[in-house]
Design an enzyme around this catalytic site. Structure first.
Site, mmCIF file in Angstrom:
data_model
loop_
_atom_site.group_PDB
_atom_site.id
_atom_site.type_symbol
_atom_site.label_atom_id
_atom_site.label_comp_id
_atom_site.label_asym_id
_atom_site.label_seq_id
_atom_site.Cartn_x
_atom_site.Cartn_y
_atom_site.Cartn_z
ATOM 1 N N LYS A 196 0.935 -1.200 0.011
ATOM 2 C CA LYS A 196 0.113 -0.072 0.100
ATOM 3 C C LYS A 196 0.800 1.122 0.012
ATOM 4 C CE LYS A 196 -0.233 -0.209 5.206
ATOM 5 N NZ LYS A 196 -1.285 -0.583 6.112
ATOM 6 N N TYR A 214 17.087 29.432 9.652
ATOM 7 C CA TYR A 214 15.748 30.154 9.972
ATOM 8 C C TYR A 214 15.546 30.126 11.376
ATOM 9 C CZ TYR A 214 14.353 30.428 5.076
ATOM 10 O OH TYR A 214 13.864 30.577 3.460
#
Ligand SMILES: *Cc1c(COP(=O)(O)O)cnc(C)c1O
Length: 369
Positions: A35, A256
């Site tokens: 899956k 950042y």
């Protein structure tokens, strides 16, 4: 030159892992769970490596169509079954076996026009409380299914909520056994964790097992056991290159939000991999990473296209050095970094990282020998 980042899918490792699982449950048939595009590895890339499986299991009908197109003639199981009546037409056409977990799916079968009866896996809810019939309603569902001309053989299944943890599977097993003991049909109970941790109990690995994560070389119960403890090899590796180097003075910050501050002079490398590639933004300073096969750590915040790594102890590393985000280095020796370690550092599981590998990452397959 393309951006220097690459994922590698090692089909040989996949074969090894499948053989390893088979040796743990030698008398069971194996549904290889593919899956989510084979847990992010790509169904087409893993297909050859899973030839030795007895069946392929997934949720998406498009994935079932794909494996038939690739030439898979063996059993296919839809783990969530049909979503609407029309899906049963595809099941008839492609000979797909499917899970029946609720009355609505029995209703769909009852109105489905087919000449060929379908093989179904009737699912019991043994405590997960997602899909499946309550234990006390299981027999009635079985009886109703059994009376339908649209239904061929009925197999019995459940999915454990706690195969990977302290609670274990005893309670779920006893519920399942109690409410199915005089029903005929093959059984399918165990995911990777149940097979690896509880596979010594014969009834746990009965008939069909359903390993997913272990096939891909990640431990289902990290940190209790590592993939190595289970003798599993990493199938997915993610490597990129150092594309910049900076020299930091004490007090300088990185990235950042200036989330990391140098407490001494440091030499750092900027690696061409960020969260847009699937590297988790939640990975904090200190997450393990390898450069030229040597372990070091990430520094500061993960940004969209880059992360920063500590090269202070790696004087030979620089622009062009290989950074292994997880799995094995491709250009250097060294064991690399387990995806489970990175996942743990980022507060998640290996499953999530492999499934999130981004489509923009060029991927190569190392073929089986
Ligand atoms: C995903 C899934 C599996 C495989 O689980 P792993 O933990 O990856 O081994 C097995 N059974 C069902 C019903 C699933 O949805």
């Amino acid at each position: 030159m393309p951006r220097p980042i690459q994922a590698t899918i090692d089909a040989q490792a996949l074969r090894h892992n499948l053989a390893q699982i088979k040796s743990t449950a030698p008398d069971a048939l194996v549904w290889a769970v593919v899956k989510a595009n084979a847990y992010g590895h790509g169904i087409e890339r893993v297909f050859e490596g899973l030839r030795a499986a007895d069946g392929l299991a997934m949720l998406d009908l498009s994935e079932a169509e794909l494996v038939r197109r690739l030439g898979w003639r063996g059993p296919i199981l839809l783990l969530e079954g049909a979503f609407e009546t029309r899906d049963l037409e595809l099941c008839s056409r492609l000979n797909l076996w499917h899970v029946v977990h609720c009355e609505a799916q029995i209703d769909m079968l009852a109105v489905h026009k087919t000449h060929q009866a379908q093989r179904v896996f009737l699912k019991m809810n043994s405590g997960m409380n997602r899909l499946g019939f309550a234990p006390a309603a299981f027999r009635a569902a079985w009886t109703r299914l059994n009376a339908l001309p649209q239904v061929d053989e009925i197999s019995l299944m459940t999915h454990f909520s706690d195969a990977d943890g302290d609670k274990g599977i005893a309670q779920a097993m006893s519920l399942f056994s109690k409410y199915t003991q005089d029903l005929s049909g093959e059984r399918s109970l165990s995911n990777s964790a149940a097979v690896l941790r509880h596979g010594k109990e014969l009834n746990v690995r009965a008939d069909w097992i359903r390993p997913g994560i272990a096939l891909y070389g990640s431990s289902p119960d990290d940190p209790l056991h590592s993939a190595q403890d289970w003798s599993l090899k990493p199938v997915m590796s993610l490597n990129a290159e150092v594309i910049g180097v900076q020299h930091l003075q004490t007090g300088d910050t990185v990235g950042y939000g200036s989330a990391f501050t140098a407490d001494r002079p440091l030499r750092i490398g900027v690696v061409a991999c960020g969260y847009a590639d699937g590297y988790p933004r939640s990975a904090p300073t200190g997450t393990p990473v390898c450069v030229d096969g040597i372990r070091t750590r990430t520094l500061g915040r993960v940004s969209m296209d880059m992360i920063t790594v500590d090269l202070t102890e790696l004087p030979d590393a620089g622009i062009g050095s290989e950074a292994t985000l997880w799995g094995r280095p491709q250009k250097s020796s060294g064991v690399g970094v387990s995806i489970d370690e990175v996942a743990r550092s980022a507060g998640t599981v290996g499953y999530e990282l492999m499934c999130a590998l981004s489509a923009r990452v060029p991927t190569q397959t190392l073929s089986p020998l």
